[in-house]
Design a protein around this motif. Structure first.
Motif, mmCIF file in Angstrom:
data_model
loop_
_atom_site.group_PDB
_atom_site.id
_atom_site.type_symbol
_atom_site.label_atom_id
_atom_site.label_comp_id
_atom_site.label_asym_id
_atom_site.label_seq_id
_atom_site.Cartn_x
_atom_site.Cartn_y
_atom_site.Cartn_z
ATOM 1 N N ASP A 130 -5.605 9.464 -1.008
ATOM 2 C CA ASP A 130 -6.171 9.059 -2.299
ATOM 3 C C ASP A 130 -6.026 7.552 -2.523
ATOM 4 O OD1 ASP A 130 -6.861 11.694 -2.812
ATOM 5 O OD2 ASP A 130 -5.183 12.065 -4.175
ATOM 6 N N MET A 131 -4.871 6.989 -2.141
ATOM 7 C CA MET A 131 -4.665 5.543 -2.295
ATOM 8 C C MET A 131 -5.656 4.754 -1.449
ATOM 9 S SD MET A 131 -0.496 5.328 -2.273
ATOM 10 C CE MET A 131 -0.435 3.549 -2.364
ATOM 11 N N VAL A 132 -5.882 5.197 -0.225
ATOM 12 C CA VAL A 132 -6.820 4.511 0.671
ATOM 13 C C VAL A 132 -8.234 4.587 0.102
ATOM 14 C CG1 VAL A 132 -7.891 4.571 2.967
ATOM 15 C CG2 VAL A 132 -5.410 4.809 2.736
ATOM 16 N N ILE A 133 -8.623 5.739 -0.427
ATOM 17 C CA ILE A 133 -9.961 5.905 -1.012
ATOM 18 C C ILE A 133 -10.154 4.946 -2.185
ATOM 19 C CG2 ILE A 133 -11.464 7.489 -2.296
ATOM 20 C CD1 ILE A 133 -11.402 7.985 0.727
ATOM 21 N N ILE A 134 -9.150 4.856 -3.044
ATOM 22 C CA ILE A 134 -9.250 3.954 -4.206
ATOM 23 C C ILE A 134 -9.411 2.510 -3.735
ATOM 24 C CG2 ILE A 134 -7.973 2.983 -6.177
ATOM 25 C CD1 ILE A 134 -6.762 5.856 -6.526
ATOM 26 N N ASP A 135 -8.562 2.085 -2.788
ATOM 27 C CA ASP A 135 -8.670 0.717 -2.278
ATOM 28 C C ASP A 135 -10.016 0.486 -1.589
ATOM 29 O OD1 ASP A 135 -6.293 -0.218 -3.247
ATOM 30 O OD2 ASP A 135 -5.265 -0.307 -1.308
ATOM 31 N N THR A 136 -10.452 1.437 -0.787
ATOM 32 C CA THR A 136 -11.735 1.299 -0.086
ATOM 33 C C THR A 136 -12.882 1.161 -1.075
ATOM 34 O OG1 THR A 136 -10.897 2.573 1.787
ATOM 35 C CG2 THR A 136 -13.289 2.385 1.590
ATOM 36 N N ASN A 138 -12.723 -0.090 -3.889
ATOM 37 C CA ASN A 138 -12.592 -1.403 -4.532
ATOM 38 C C ASN A 138 -12.663 -2.554 -3.516
ATOM 39 O OD1 ASN A 138 -12.307 -0.513 -7.240
ATOM 40 N ND2 ASN A 138 -10.207 0.132 -6.775
ATOM 41 N N ASN A 139 -13.122 -2.248 -2.302
ATOM 42 C CA ASN A 139 -13.245 -3.247 -1.227
ATOM 43 C C ASN A 139 -11.930 -3.967 -0.929
ATOM 44 O OD1 ASN A 139 -16.040 -2.823 -0.702
ATOM 45 N ND2 ASN A 139 -16.466 -3.913 -2.608
ATOM 46 N N ILE A 140 -10.838 -3.206 -0.939
ATOM 47 C CA ILE A 140 -9.517 -3.764 -0.658
ATOM 48 C C ILE A 140 -8.986 -3.128 0.622
ATOM 49 C CG2 ILE A 140 -7.123 -3.909 -1.437
ATOM 50 C CD1 ILE A 140 -8.230 -3.801 -4.334
ATOM 51 N N ILE A 141 -8.502 -3.971 1.516
ATOM 52 C CA ILE A 141 -7.821 -3.485 2.720
ATOM 53 C C ILE A 141 -6.431 -4.093 2.701
ATOM 54 C CG2 ILE A 141 -7.751 -3.471 5.234
ATOM 55 C CD1 ILE A 141 -10.788 -3.543 5.233
ATOM 56 N N PRO A 142 -5.394 -3.271 2.552
ATOM 57 C CA PRO A 142 -4.024 -3.806 2.524
ATOM 58 C C PRO A 142 -3.651 -4.473 3.847
ATOM 59 C CG PRO A 142 -4.077 -1.493 1.856
ATOM 60 C CD PRO A 142 -5.420 -1.827 2.375
ATOM 61 N N LYS A 143 -2.606 -5.314 3.793
ATOM 62 C CA LYS A 143 -2.115 -6.011 4.991
ATOM 63 C C LYS A 143 -1.736 -5.014 6.085
ATOM 64 C CE LYS A 143 0.303 -9.721 2.587
ATOM 65 N NZ LYS A 143 1.618 -10.344 2.444
ATOM 66 N N TRP A 144 -1.008 -3.986 5.698
ATOM 67 C CA TRP A 144 -0.498 -2.994 6.630
ATOM 68 C C TRP A 144 -0.879 -1.606 6.153
ATOM 69 C CZ3 TRP A 144 1.018 -4.850 11.071
ATOM 70 C CH2 TRP A 144 1.480 -6.160 11.117
ATOM 71 N N HIS A 145 -0.852 -0.655 7.077
ATOM 72 C CA HIS A 145 -1.305 0.705 6.770
ATOM 73 C C HIS A 145 -0.228 1.735 7.107
ATOM 74 C CE1 HIS A 145 -4.634 -1.862 8.363
ATOM 75 N NE2 HIS A 145 -4.785 -1.892 7.050
ATOM 76 N N ASP A 146 1.019 1.269 7.160
ATOM 77 C CA ASP A 146 2.130 2.169 7.470
ATOM 78 C C ASP A 146 2.386 3.110 6.304
ATOM 79 O OD1 ASP A 146 2.362 0.740 9.796
ATOM 80 O OD2 ASP A 146 4.207 -0.270 9.256
#
Length: 146
Positions: A130-136, A138-146
């Motif tokens: 769900d967090m990844v979907i929200i960021d995606t 909003n066109n946001i890619i976090p620094k790390w995906h751990d």
């Protein structure tokens, strides 16, 4: 899937098509979520292990402390130090971490090996998905995906 591990009775390999960086790692939760319902109810624990990890000796007798829900590997750069520079500093990201809230005993778990009891594993995967979907969205890619 040529490894002998996939010839074992209780092991099932699932092919995940390659994606360009960072989506191959960012979408791991989507890929795991797609098979969660196929796990048998008898499954006690689930683990994620990077495909390029080499296990040098059998992993056995895993004893989790009674009240611990998850296990993971401390990032080597986090031992005896903080990884503040690796934490997400974009306040708009779901992965944002306010470094002023970090306590001395906090640790940074890397993404190569982690696991949990089945229900906790499912909860974590759904939450991270769900967090990844929200960021995606909003066109946001976090620094790390751990």
């Amino acid at each position: 899937m040529e490894s002998e591990i996939f010839n074992k009775k209780n092991v099932k390999g699932i092919f995940i098509p390659h994606e360009k960086w960072p989506y191959i790692t960012l979408n791991r939760y989507k890929n795991i979520k797609s098979v969660l319902d196929n796990l048998k109810k008898e499954t006690d624990m689930c683990f994620y292990i990077d495909i390029d990890m080499e296990i040098k000796k059998p992993i056995s007798n895993i004893n989790l402390i009674k009240n611990k829900k998850f296990i993971g590997v401390i990032h080597p750069s986090n031992i005896n130090s903080y990884m503040n520079s690796s934490l997400e500093d974009n306040i708009k990201s779901e992965a944002f971490v306010d470094i002023t809230t970090i306590k001395p005993n906090n640790i940074y778990i890397q993404g190569c090996l982690w696991g949990a009891f089945l229900e906790n594993f499912k909860y974590m995967i759904n939450y991270l998905y769900d967090m990844v979907i929200i960021d995606t969205n909003n066109n946001i890619i976090p620094k790390w995906h751990d």
